[in-house]
Motif scaffolding. Structure first.
Motif: not given
Length: 114
Positions: A13-19, A106-114, A86-97
């Protein structure tokens, strides 16, 4: 070649945390830059944060003060602690080396909900 294994995405949710975590394996050059990029639906892939093997960091302005990138060189792993999401942080996050060549995870999905 390097292989990247990402983990930690999910729904929050908005305001939450992920690692997020990205573990590199294979032939890893001691001097490298690892980081995270985000791609929102219909948009280009943009830099979120990067960290050099010496520990120097760079962040997108939009995440400064909320996200923290770190790495454990002994484990060849880079982390992205994301707080105050935030809502705008939603997306697929890709690691890069990046070293003498570039590798994407390959990417990992981050979904932020209100």
């Amino acid at each position: 070649q390097v292989q990247l294994a990402e983990s930690g995405g999910g729904l929050v949710q908005v305001g939450g945390s992920l690692r997020l975590s990205c573990a590199a394996s294979g032939i890893i050059f001691r001097i490298n830059v690892m980081g995270w990029y985000r791609q929102a639906q219909g948009k280009e892939r943009d830099l979120v944060a990067v960290i050099t093997s010496c520990g120097n960091t760079n962040y997108a302005d939009s995440v400064k003060g909320r996200f923290t990138i770190s790495r454990d060189n002994a484990k060849n792993t880079v982390y992205l602690q994301m707080n105050s999401l935030k809502l705008e942080d939603k997306g697929v996050y890709y690691c890069n080396y990046m070293s003498n060549y570039e590798k994407w995870g390959q990417g990992t999905q981050v979904t932020v909900s209100s």
